[in-house]
Motif scaffolding. Sequence first.
Motif: not given
Length: 91
Positions: A55-56, A66-74
Amino acid sequence: MISNYKPMNLIRLRYSGTEIPCKPTHSSLLQALVMHQVTLEFQCCSGYCGACRLQLLSGEVKYNQKPLAFIQHGEILPCCCLPVEDIELKL
């Protein structure tokens, strides 16, 4: 003379209050964290698996690829990004 020049950005860890430098020689945020003995889960180191997801809380990062893994907002993948300013992590 460059007045805003910063040779490195700081990584703040919320829970411990630790501040870690991320130097221009670090290839990724993950490398900076590991070099300072921060314990994290990680596997591929390329943005494919998402195991290193964090978490940022504040600041901004730039992705090397560009990452291929799914990341959510934040969320960020420290294996394939670097901070562009001082950041704070939920860690």
